[in-house]
Motif scaffolding. Sequence first.
Motif, PDB file in Angstrom:
ATOM      1  N   ALA A 118       8.940   5.503   8.867  1.00 56.75           N
ATOM      2  CA  ALA A 118       9.316   5.474  10.279  1.00 56.75           C
ATOM      3  C   ALA A 118       8.100   5.735  11.160  1.00 56.75           C
ATOM      4  CB  ALA A 118      10.413   6.502  10.554  1.00 56.75           C
ATOM      5  N   ARG A 119       7.247   6.675  10.728  1.00 56.61           N
ATOM      6  CA  ARG A 119       6.027   6.940  11.498  1.00 56.61           C
ATOM      7  C   ARG A 119       5.082   5.737  11.453  1.00 56.61           C
ATOM      8  NH1 ARG A 119       6.600  11.843   8.673  1.00 56.61           N
ATOM      9  NH2 ARG A 119       4.867  11.321   7.279  1.00 56.61           N
ATOM     10  N   LEU A 120       5.050   5.060  10.313  1.00 52.47           N
ATOM     11  CA  LEU A 120       4.184   3.889  10.199  1.00 52.47           C
ATOM     12  C   LEU A 120       4.642   2.745  11.098  1.00 52.47           C
ATOM     13  CD1 LEU A 120       3.699   3.811   6.310  1.00 52.47           C
ATOM     14  CD2 LEU A 120       1.909   4.253   8.001  1.00 52.47           C
ATOM     15  N   LEU A 121       5.950   2.611  11.284  1.00 53.06           N
ATOM     16  CA  LEU A 121       6.495   1.470  12.025  1.00 53.06           C
ATOM     17  C   LEU A 121       6.694   1.749  13.516  1.00 53.06           C
ATOM     18  CD1 LEU A 121       9.222   0.186   9.512  1.00 53.06           C
ATOM     19  CD2 LEU A 121       6.976  -0.805   9.971  1.00 53.06           C
TER      20      LEU A 121
ATOM     21  N   VAL B 194      -2.313   4.888   3.601  1.00 51.57           N
ATOM     22  CA  VAL B 194      -1.464   3.693   3.662  1.00 51.57           C
ATOM     23  C   VAL B 194      -1.905   2.777   4.796  1.00 51.57           C
ATOM     24  CG1 VAL B 194       0.884   2.842   4.061  1.00 51.57           C
ATOM     25  CG2 VAL B 194       0.511   4.844   2.609  1.00 51.57           C
ATOM     26  N   ARG B 195      -2.203   3.367   5.954  1.00 54.77           N
ATOM     27  CA  ARG B 195      -2.653   2.545   7.087  1.00 54.77           C
ATOM     28  C   ARG B 195      -3.992   1.881   6.776  1.00 54.77           C
ATOM     29  NH1 ARG B 195      -0.969   7.167  10.223  1.00 54.77           N
ATOM     30  NH2 ARG B 195       0.973   6.747  11.342  1.00 54.77           N
ATOM     31  N   ARG B 196      -4.920   2.656   6.192  1.00 60.12           N
ATOM     32  CA  ARG B 196      -6.234   2.096   5.901  1.00 60.12           C
ATOM     33  C   ARG B 196      -6.129   0.939   4.907  1.00 60.12           C
ATOM     34  NH1 ARG B 196      -8.521   6.365   4.231  1.00 60.12           N
ATOM     35  NH2 ARG B 196      -8.564   5.974   1.985  1.00 60.12           N
ATOM     36  N   GLU B 197      -5.390   1.160   3.830  1.00 56.72           N
ATOM     37  CA  GLU B 197      -5.218   0.079   2.864  1.00 56.72           C
ATOM     38  C   GLU B 197      -4.349  -1.028   3.443  1.00 56.72           C
ATOM     39  OE1 GLU B 197      -3.831   1.585  -0.859  1.00 56.72           O
ATOM     40  OE2 GLU B 197      -5.784   2.430  -1.367  1.00 56.72           O
ATOM     41  N   GLY B 198      -3.388  -0.655   4.280  1.00 53.49           N
ATOM     42  CA  GLY B 198      -2.539  -1.662   4.911  1.00 53.49           C
ATOM     43  C   GLY B 198      -3.327  -2.574   5.833  1.00 53.49           C
ATOM     44  N   ILE B 199      -4.260  -1.983   6.590  1.00 51.63           N
ATOM     45  CA  ILE B 199      -5.097  -2.809   7.471  1.00 51.63           C
ATOM     46  C   ILE B 199      -5.942  -3.769   6.643  1.00 51.63           C
ATOM     47  CG2 ILE B 199      -7.028  -2.746   9.084  1.00 51.63           C
ATOM     48  CD1 ILE B 199      -4.333  -1.999  10.314  1.00 51.63           C
ATOM     49  N   ALA B 200      -6.438  -3.285   5.505  1.00 55.14           N
ATOM     50  CA  ALA B 200      -7.207  -4.176   4.626  1.00 55.14           C
ATOM     51  C   ALA B 200      -6.328  -5.278   4.056  1.00 55.14           C
ATOM     52  CB  ALA B 200      -7.837  -3.368   3.494  1.00 55.14           C
ATOM     53  N   LEU B 201      -5.038  -4.965   3.820  1.00 60.08           N
ATOM     54  CA  LEU B 201      -4.116  -5.946   3.261  1.00 60.08           C
ATOM     55  C   LEU B 201      -3.401  -6.768   4.320  1.00 60.08           C
ATOM     56  CD1 LEU B 201      -2.464  -3.778   0.449  1.00 60.08           C
ATOM     57  CD2 LEU B 201      -3.941  -5.763   0.120  1.00 60.08           C
TER      58      LEU B 201
ATOM     59  N   ASP C  14       1.244  13.956   3.155  1.00 59.15           N
ATOM     60  CA  ASP C  14       1.221  12.826   4.093  1.00 59.15           C
ATOM     61  C   ASP C  14       0.083  11.888   3.701  1.00 59.15           C
ATOM     62  OD1 ASP C  14       1.247  11.066   6.162  1.00 59.15           O
ATOM     63  OD2 ASP C  14       1.272  12.569   7.761  1.00 59.15           O
ATOM     64  N   HIS C  15       0.461  10.726   3.165  1.00 63.86           N
ATOM     65  CA  HIS C  15      -0.521   9.724   2.755  1.00 63.86           C
ATOM     66  C   HIS C  15      -0.606   8.573   3.748  1.00 63.86           C
ATOM     67  CE1 HIS C  15      -0.972  11.733  -1.072  1.00 63.86           C
ATOM     68  NE2 HIS C  15       0.309  11.578  -1.364  1.00 63.86           N
ATOM     69  N   ASN C  16      -0.046   8.763   4.944  1.00 65.16           N
ATOM     70  CA  ASN C  16       0.015   7.649   5.882  1.00 65.16           C
ATOM     71  C   ASN C  16      -1.366   7.156   6.310  1.00 65.16           C
ATOM     72  OD1 ASN C  16       2.751   7.539   5.796  1.00 65.16           O
ATOM     73  ND2 ASN C  16       3.108   7.978   7.950  1.00 65.16           N
ATOM     74  N   ARG C  17      -2.329   8.056   6.355  1.00 61.34           N
ATOM     75  CA  ARG C  17      -3.672   7.605   6.730  1.00 61.34           C
ATOM     76  C   ARG C  17      -4.213   6.634   5.683  1.00 61.34           C
ATOM     77  NH1 ARG C  17      -7.895  12.058   8.647  1.00 61.34           N
ATOM     78  NH2 ARG C  17      -6.252  12.139  10.247  1.00 61.34           N
TER      79      ARG C  17
ATOM     80  N   SER D 131       0.832  -1.206   0.000  1.00 63.53           N
ATOM     81  CA  SER D 131       0.000   0.000   0.000  1.00 63.53           C
ATOM     82  C   SER D 131       0.868   1.258   0.000  1.00 63.53           C
ATOM     83  CB  SER D 131      -0.936  -0.004   1.216  1.00 63.53           C
ATOM     84  OG  SER D 131      -0.215   0.045   2.428  1.00 63.53           O
ATOM     85  N   PHE D 132       2.062   1.195   0.591  1.00 64.61           N
ATOM     86  CA  PHE D 132       2.977   2.336   0.579  1.00 64.61           C
ATOM     87  C   PHE D 132       3.415   2.644  -0.850  1.00 64.61           C
ATOM     88  CE2 PHE D 132       7.014   4.504   0.787  1.00 64.61           C
ATOM     89  CZ  PHE D 132       6.884   5.364   1.864  1.00 64.61           C
ATOM     90  N   VAL D 133       3.746   1.608  -1.611  1.00 68.16           N
ATOM     91  CA  VAL D 133       4.179   1.813  -3.000  1.00 68.16           C
ATOM     92  C   VAL D 133       3.079   2.476  -3.818  1.00 68.16           C
ATOM     93  CG1 VAL D 133       4.923   0.656  -5.101  1.00 68.16           C
ATOM     94  CG2 VAL D 133       5.779  -0.131  -2.895  1.00 68.16           C
TER      95      VAL D 133
END
Length: 418
Positions: free
Chosen positions: A103-106, A224-231, A219-222, A85-87
């Motif tokens: 770094a903020r994501l991790l 990335v997190r949303r799609e990351g949680i789905a993935l 800042d697209h982290n929100r 999702s980050f890519v």
Amino acid sequence: MSEVAERPSVAVGTAARGRARWVWGQLREPYIKLFASQLLVGGVAMVANVLMVRALTPSHRGEVALLLQVVYLSTQVLLLGTERSFVAAYHDTTPAAGVRAYARLLAVPGGIGLAAAIGFAVMAPYPSAAVVALIAAYALVETCGLAIRSIAIAAGRVTDFLVLRVVEAVLLLSLLVALSVAGTARPEVWILAYLVAGIVPTGAYLVLWLRGTAGPQQDHNRLVRREGIALFPASLSNMAMLRVDRLALPVIASTSALGLYASVSTMTELLAWPVRAYADARLGRWRVAHQEGTLRSRPLVLAASLYCVVVAPIAAVGLLLLIVPVFGEAYAPARGIVVPLVAAAALYAVSRVSLGLLIAKGRGGLVSAAEIAGFGVSFVGYLLLIPPFGIAGAAYGSLIGYGACLLFALGANRMAPS
């Protein structure tokens, strides 16, 4: 007459230069560099496999494989599905901005993971606190390495990632050769070599990239997190689908069975790596194409299928011929699982393209459903087939599970809008 004769040669020379430029352009493509890095990792894994099976008993080789599986599963938990999702979200970012964003994501999952490792080391009687610390440290380094891979793809700096892998490979091979020559039989020492080889180039690139200019960056982290949680269920299920066979074998069968199984499965995995590299490198472009309404799924899936049809038989024959000469007579029983594991790797490769297309379409839930279906089917297969058939049961369980994942992914792509 001479002028007329020279014209065809000029045309041929121009065509040759055109082909050379095309070939050079293809070699500079990010997915080629990603494949080169994966091929390098695969080559190192093969050499490491040979060194370990020559230096360790099948039981100790199985223990090393078990520790590595724990590390890889821990890595997926720390990433929380953000790798792809980050890519997709940070396409065309800068390395410095990418490092700070990741770094903020991790930060939160990394802190929770370290706390859990400390608690486990204090409370659990086995393994020792030193082994737990080793696993935790290597998991953190692997997580940062995968984060760098995503940042490199998003920022168009895949060459840097390839250099990182080259340095890591040289260090790892040097350490493993030294352990093999010394006759080291302790599995945790072999894992320590992986940790040392990974931490040096990974740390160096993190520092190097952070010193660069971040520039203006949204800042697209929100997202990335949303799609990351789905993935995230997909990441866990994919890792479990790939690794649970190696966790089940020592429990249901023995660590010796795992040693035999890992000697083949480590190499058959290489079949899927070029396709996975291509899918990962194209995620950003596929998302843009989907948003523009120009994404076409069927040609991409057919191309991946054709690759597997051509390469899989060659890989199977090569492995059947090389197992005993390379690994020794003790690994002769592993020849019986070559064909099902090669077929499983081919199905897995095609599924990577199908699932990558779903990610580009923003259908992370369907990706997770496909991976969960594959894991569920394979897990049932392992439970039913390993007790009566041993390593052959694990191989056919993988084949059935990967096939189920592919069928679900193909069906989901037909339902998902282009």
